[in-house]
Design a protein around this motif. Structure first.
Motif, PDB file in Angstrom:
ATOM      1  N   ALA A   1      22.341 -75.403  52.910  1.00 40.65           N
ATOM      2  CA  ALA A   1      23.633 -75.170  52.013  1.00 40.65           C
ATOM      3  C   ALA A   1      24.013 -73.464  52.758  1.00 40.65           C
ATOM      4  CB  ALA A   1      23.053 -74.713  50.712  1.00 40.65           C
ATOM      5  N   VAL A   2      25.198 -73.296  52.739  1.00 44.61           N
ATOM      6  CA  VAL A   2      25.939 -72.078  53.147  1.00 44.61           C
ATOM      7  C   VAL A   2      27.107 -71.735  52.412  1.00 44.61           C
ATOM      8  CG1 VAL A   2      25.098 -72.554  55.677  1.00 44.61           C
ATOM      9  CG2 VAL A   2      27.258 -73.293  55.125  1.00 44.61           C
ATOM     10  N   THR A   3      27.423 -70.486  52.595  1.00 44.03           N
ATOM     11  CA  THR A   3      28.704 -69.952  51.917  1.00 44.03           C
ATOM     12  C   THR A   3      29.661 -69.822  53.211  1.00 44.03           C
ATOM     13  OG1 THR A   3      27.438 -68.613  50.271  1.00 44.03           O
ATOM     14  CG2 THR A   3      29.875 -68.058  50.767  1.00 44.03           C
ATOM     15  N   LEU A   4      30.805 -70.397  52.990  1.00 44.85           N
ATOM     16  CA  LEU A   4      31.883 -70.274  53.985  1.00 44.85           C
ATOM     17  C   LEU A   4      33.280 -70.068  53.206  1.00 44.85           C
ATOM     18  CD1 LEU A   4      31.319 -73.421  56.254  1.00 44.85           C
ATOM     19  CD2 LEU A   4      30.422 -71.187  56.559  1.00 44.85           C
ATOM     20  N   SER A   5      33.965 -69.054  53.812  1.00 43.33           N
ATOM     21  CA  SER A   5      35.479 -68.645  53.271  1.00 43.33           C
ATOM     22  C   SER A   5      36.593 -69.014  54.017  1.00 43.33           C
ATOM     23  CB  SER A   5      35.409 -67.070  52.841  1.00 43.33           C
ATOM     24  OG  SER A   5      35.553 -66.375  54.106  1.00 43.33           O
ATOM     25  N   LYS A   6      36.356 -70.190  55.065  1.00 41.11           N
ATOM     26  CA  LYS A   6      37.185 -70.546  55.800  1.00 41.11           C
ATOM     27  C   LYS A   6      38.465 -71.182  55.263  1.00 41.11           C
ATOM     28  CE  LYS A   6      34.786 -75.054  56.924  1.00 41.11           C
ATOM     29  NZ  LYS A   6      35.805 -75.918  56.510  1.00 41.11           N
ATOM     30  N   ASP A   7      38.174 -71.847  54.251  1.00 39.11           N
ATOM     31  CA  ASP A   7      39.346 -72.535  53.424  1.00 39.11           C
ATOM     32  C   ASP A   7      39.811 -71.264  52.519  1.00 39.11           C
ATOM     33  OD1 ASP A   7      38.729 -74.742  54.694  1.00 39.11           O
ATOM     34  OD2 ASP A   7      37.537 -75.408  53.460  1.00 39.11           O
ATOM     35  N   GLY A   8      39.613 -70.132  52.652  1.00 37.51           N
ATOM     36  CA  GLY A   8      40.379 -69.114  51.882  1.00 37.51           C
ATOM     37  C   GLY A   8      39.639 -68.459  50.758  1.00 37.51           C
ATOM     38  N   ASN A   9      38.427 -68.960  50.305  1.00 33.77           N
ATOM     39  CA  ASN A   9      37.604 -68.346  49.122  1.00 33.77           C
ATOM     40  C   ASN A   9      36.343 -68.763  49.305  1.00 33.77           C
ATOM     41  OD1 ASN A   9      38.189 -67.046  46.678  1.00 33.77           O
ATOM     42  ND2 ASN A   9      37.236 -69.084  45.792  1.00 33.77           N
ATOM     43  N   PRO A  10      35.340 -67.926  49.030  1.00 40.15           N
ATOM     44  CA  PRO A  10      33.918 -68.322  49.218  1.00 40.15           C
ATOM     45  C   PRO A  10      33.396 -69.483  48.460  1.00 40.15           C
ATOM     46  CG  PRO A  10      34.355 -65.764  48.901  1.00 40.15           C
ATOM     47  CD  PRO A  10      35.448 -66.587  48.558  1.00 40.15           C
ATOM     48  N   GLU A  11      33.151 -70.536  49.088  1.00 38.77           N
ATOM     49  CA  GLU A  11      32.500 -71.506  48.544  1.00 38.77           C
ATOM     50  C   GLU A  11      31.344 -72.061  49.141  1.00 38.77           C
ATOM     51  OE1 GLU A  11      34.150 -72.977  45.966  1.00 38.77           O
ATOM     52  OE2 GLU A  11      36.434 -72.237  46.352  1.00 38.77           O
ATOM     53  N   ILE A  12      30.749 -72.831  48.310  1.00 41.91           N
ATOM     54  CA  ILE A  12      29.128 -73.600  48.958  1.00 41.91           C
ATOM     55  C   ILE A  12      29.421 -74.738  49.609  1.00 41.91           C
ATOM     56  CG2 ILE A  12      26.849 -74.371  48.278  1.00 41.91           C
ATOM     57  CD1 ILE A  12      27.575 -71.609  47.136  1.00 41.91           C
ATOM     58  N   TYR A  13      29.088 -74.917  50.901  1.00 44.06           N
ATOM     59  CA  TYR A  13      29.070 -76.139  51.721  1.00 44.06           C
ATOM     60  C   TYR A  13      27.611 -76.659  52.123  1.00 44.06           C
ATOM     61  CZ  TYR A  13      33.841 -74.712  52.347  1.00 44.06           C
ATOM     62  OH  TYR A  13      35.286 -74.352  52.319  1.00 44.06           O
ATOM     63  N   ALA A  14      27.350 -77.841  52.182  1.00 47.92           N
ATOM     64  CA  ALA A  14      26.145 -78.415  52.829  1.00 47.92           C
ATOM     65  C   ALA A  14      26.653 -78.877  54.543  1.00 47.92           C
ATOM     66  CB  ALA A  14      25.766 -79.517  52.184  1.00 47.92           C
ATOM     67  N   MET A  15      25.656 -78.571  55.173  1.00 45.56           N
ATOM     68  CA  MET A  15      25.739 -78.781  56.609  1.00 45.56           C
ATOM     69  C   MET A  15      24.428 -79.300  57.197  1.00 45.56           C
ATOM     70  SD  MET A  15      26.461 -75.236  58.334  1.00 45.56           S
ATOM     71  CE  MET A  15      26.162 -75.971  60.003  1.00 45.56           C
ATOM     72  N   ASP A  16      24.504 -80.083  58.359  1.00 44.67           N
ATOM     73  CA  ASP A  16      23.251 -80.460  59.091  1.00 44.67           C
ATOM     74  C   ASP A  16      22.555 -79.107  59.541  1.00 44.67           C
ATOM     75  OD1 ASP A  16      22.198 -83.285  60.877  1.00 44.67           O
ATOM     76  OD2 ASP A  16      21.599 -81.305  61.585  1.00 44.67           O
ATOM     77  N   ALA A  17      21.401 -78.919  59.582  1.00 46.13           N
ATOM     78  CA  ALA A  17      20.453 -77.884  59.771  1.00 46.13           C
ATOM     79  C   ALA A  17      20.909 -77.558  61.397  1.00 46.13           C
ATOM     80  CB  ALA A  17      19.105 -77.908  59.540  1.00 46.13           C
ATOM     81  N   ALA A  18      21.293 -78.503  62.137  1.00 44.91           N
ATOM     82  CA  ALA A  18      21.229 -78.512  63.806  1.00 44.91           C
ATOM     83  C   ALA A  18      22.748 -78.047  63.989  1.00 44.91           C
ATOM     84  CB  ALA A  18      20.898 -79.801  64.493  1.00 44.91           C
ATOM     85  N   GLY A  19      23.644 -77.889  63.044  1.00 46.79           N
ATOM     86  CA  GLY A  19      25.109 -77.652  63.274  1.00 46.79           C
ATOM     87  C   GLY A  19      25.857 -78.929  62.897  1.00 46.79           C
ATOM     88  N   GLY A  20      26.963 -79.034  62.866  1.00 49.23           N
ATOM     89  CA  GLY A  20      27.975 -80.075  62.383  1.00 49.23           C
ATOM     90  C   GLY A  20      28.968 -79.725  61.407  1.00 49.23           C
TER      91      GLY A  20
END
Lengths: 214, 396
Positions: B230-249
């Motif tokens: 689980a990571v925090t990204l603001s790429k869509d304009g606002n800090p949100e929680i995302y889940a992603m593969d631990a190897a990337g993706g």
């Protein structure tokens, strides 16, 4: 008072550099090292670009303006060398002066301060933002980076988000003043790069800021 | 030398200076005082390594066992010896009750430079025998050190000894998080002056950038099976929680809205607890593994952030503010009891020990650990700025 303090800090940092020179220590120029050199990988293919590849929307036509302003280190390993110098300048509390080269304003005119846990633009900050917005809209090839910072209180990742919110607030005002969105990039350092090291309200107030870096 | 070259030389010298003077040492200055099970530990013959001293220090720090001077009366006694042989050294030890019964009688065949880990192993065996709980002496912690020019990511033994710098950087390092098997750290690095999430193997140093999206790349946290972050990204304009593969993706977005959502952690059941200021002030919320409606968890004080989950999923530790001061607090999800564990100040970054009994955190200057019931406290004395401690899982 502030000026005297900065002069002292500048003197102290020169002394630090002098003492470094006398130790004769030698390491890699690389700013990031793992303990196993064989396993080391650097993200970003082009060191000259990686320092500046952060952008809202599409990348600008040229990195030239920002590159030369960022210390004149040019391409090659310039990004990382600039990074090391930048860290030193940050510690000395005159980080804006060390890194910003564009524009006619001095560094005091490139910092916007905030109240605690707030990203609201204060009335006294309007002239700083307006001056820089005028400069940018008159020089459409110049790119600026807005660096959001917080004081050290509270959690670190929440402060990263708060620093970004502050930088975006400044960005929105600049865009409203006619600056192209592609001239204004945003990064947040949260509480990781304080301008003042004290644990008191005076230091906290200096640390809650957005630096306008050319 | 042109002036560009001079700057480069200064950077070289500066980094060398900082590394040479960083002095990352971490000493336990005091264990918990007061009562505990009395025990004597006789010096181990046959080695210059102070095995008895290491065991005494480990046991004292638990707050539940009280090592006594060698000739004292005590409920239990430890004796042992080292002789050369086997793979290098054979370490033998006995734990004896005051009634004379042998409770433990074991020997280890190890390389001779492995005496310190063996001492920690003996401490944990004694602790488990006497308390019924798994010990922490053989575990590790990671933390961030430095700042102002050079940052370090460090892994050390749980007593602060044997520190190893696994990353040195001229840009900030933040938010280390252990993989569930204890072999990898996810963390945020600003190398290249942009935040990115890196996963690094702590044994061989291999590292991979798993997220470098525009905007914030922050607050990595491992799923219970170690396969996702689980990571925090603001790429869509606002800090949100995302889940992603631990190897990337490709990251999958789990939260929506104009507020700050960050600092996600996974519970053992796959649900996620995170910080959000959607209600005005930062508070903790819980969502299912696929996102959806959020349930608010915290109502005490005016600021609750940076959750950490106990290994059994029962407790949430957090940064808590009341009356303008920051604390470490623990919420019991079973009975909703809320407990403040610290006197107040600049406390931050709680992390549970793998046995769930202790929480380690920063007090703004140093590291401390406190038991979840508040009864036992450990101080970690150290030079320099050290923060964001994370206790490694038992792992392999």
């Amino acid at each position: 008072m502030t000026h005297t303090f900065r002069t002292l800090i500048a003197a102290a940092s020169i002394a630090l550099l002098a003492s470094c020179a006398s130790t004769g220590e030698n390491t890699s120029t690389d700013g990031t090292q793992t303990t196993d050199p064989a396993a080391q990988t650097q993200p970003g293919a082009q060191p000259g670009q990686e320092a500046y590849s952060y952008s809202y929307g599409q990348a600008p036509d040229s990195y030239e303006g920002y590159d030369t302003a960022g210390g004149g280190t040019g391409g090659g390993a310039g990004g990382r060398q600039g990074g090391g110098q930048y860290g030193q300048a940050g510690r000395a509390g005159q980080y804006g002066q060390g890194t910003a080269g564009g524009g006619a304003a001095v560094s005091a005119d490139r910092v916007v301060y905030f109240d605690f846990d707030s990203a609201e633009i204060l009335p006294q900050s309007q002239s700083v933002i307006d001056t820089n917005a005028r400069y940018l809209s008159g020089n459409p090839r110049i790119i600026t980076q807005l660096e959001g910072h917080t004081d050290e209180r509270g959690s670190r990742e929440y402060n990263i988000a708060l620093g970004e919110r502050r930088a975006n607030a400044v960005r929105q005002v600049m865009i409203a003043r006619g600056v192209s969105p592609q001239q204004v990039r945003v990064i947040s350092y949260g509480e990781e790069r304080p301008a003042a090291g004290g644990q008191d309200e005076q230091s906290y107030a200096l640390n809650r800021r957005v630096e306008i870096v050319y | 030398m042109n002036w560009v070259g001079k700057i480069a030389a200064w950077v070289v010298l500066l980094l060398g200076f900082n590394l040479a003077h960083a002095q990352i040492t971490l000493d336990i200055t005091k264990g918990a005082s007061g009562a505990g099970i009395p025990i004597t530990i006789a010096p181990f013959g046959g080695t210059s390594e102070d095995i008895a001293g290491i065991i005494a220090s480990d046991l004292k720090r638990t707050g539940k066992i009280a090592p006594q001077p060698p000739q004292s009366q005590a409920d239990y006694a430890v004796t042992g010896q080292v002789r050369s042989g086997g793979r290098g050294a054979i370490v033998q030890f006995q734990l004896t009750g005051v009634q004379g019964g042998k409770l433990l009688d074991l020997s280890f065949d190890v390389p001779s430079e492995q005496l310190r880990p063996v001492a920690h192993r003996i401490s944990d065996l004694i602790y488990e025998k006497l308390t019924g709980e798994k010990g922490l002496a053989g575990t590790r912690i990671a933390f961030v050190a430095g700042g102002g020019g050079t940052w370090f990511l460090v892994v050390a033994d749980a007593d602060g000894q044997n520190p190893r710098v696994i990353l040195r950087s001229g840009q900030p390092i933040m938010s280390p998080a252990w993989s569930p098997d204890g072999s990898r750290l996810a963390y945020v690095s600003f190398e290249g002056r942009r935040p990115q999430i890196v996963v690094q193997d702590v044994y061989n140093g291999a590292r991979r950038v798993v997220s470098a999206a525009p905007g914030i790349n922050g607050a990595p946290s491992w799923s219970p099976d170690g396969r996702r972050l689980a990571v925090t990204l603001s790429k869509d304009g606002n800090p949100e929680i995302y889940a992603m593969d631990a190897a990337g993706g490709s990251p999958v977005r789990l939260t929506n809205g104009g507020a700050i959502d960050t600092e996600a952690v996974w519970l053992p059941d796959g649900s996620i607890v995170f910080t959000s200021d959607r209600g005005g002030s930062p508070q903790l919320y819980r969502i299912g593994s696929g996102g959806g409606g959020a349930q608010r968890l915290t109502f005490e004080g005016d600021y609750n952030a940076r959750p950490a989950v106990s290994p059994d999923g029962r407790y949430i530790a957090m940064v808590h503010r009341r009356n303008g001061r920051f604390h470490i607090a623990v919420l019991d999800l079973q009975n909703r009891q809320f407990r403040v564990l610290t006197p107040g100040g600049l406390y931050e970054s709680p992390s549970f020990a793998p046995n769930g009994k202790m929480v380690i955190y920063s007090n703004g200057q140093r590291l401390e650990a406190v038991s979840v019931d508040g009864g036992v406290k450990q101080d970690f004395a150290l030079r320099g700025s050290v923060r964001e401690p994370v206790w490694a899982p038992y792992g392999r």
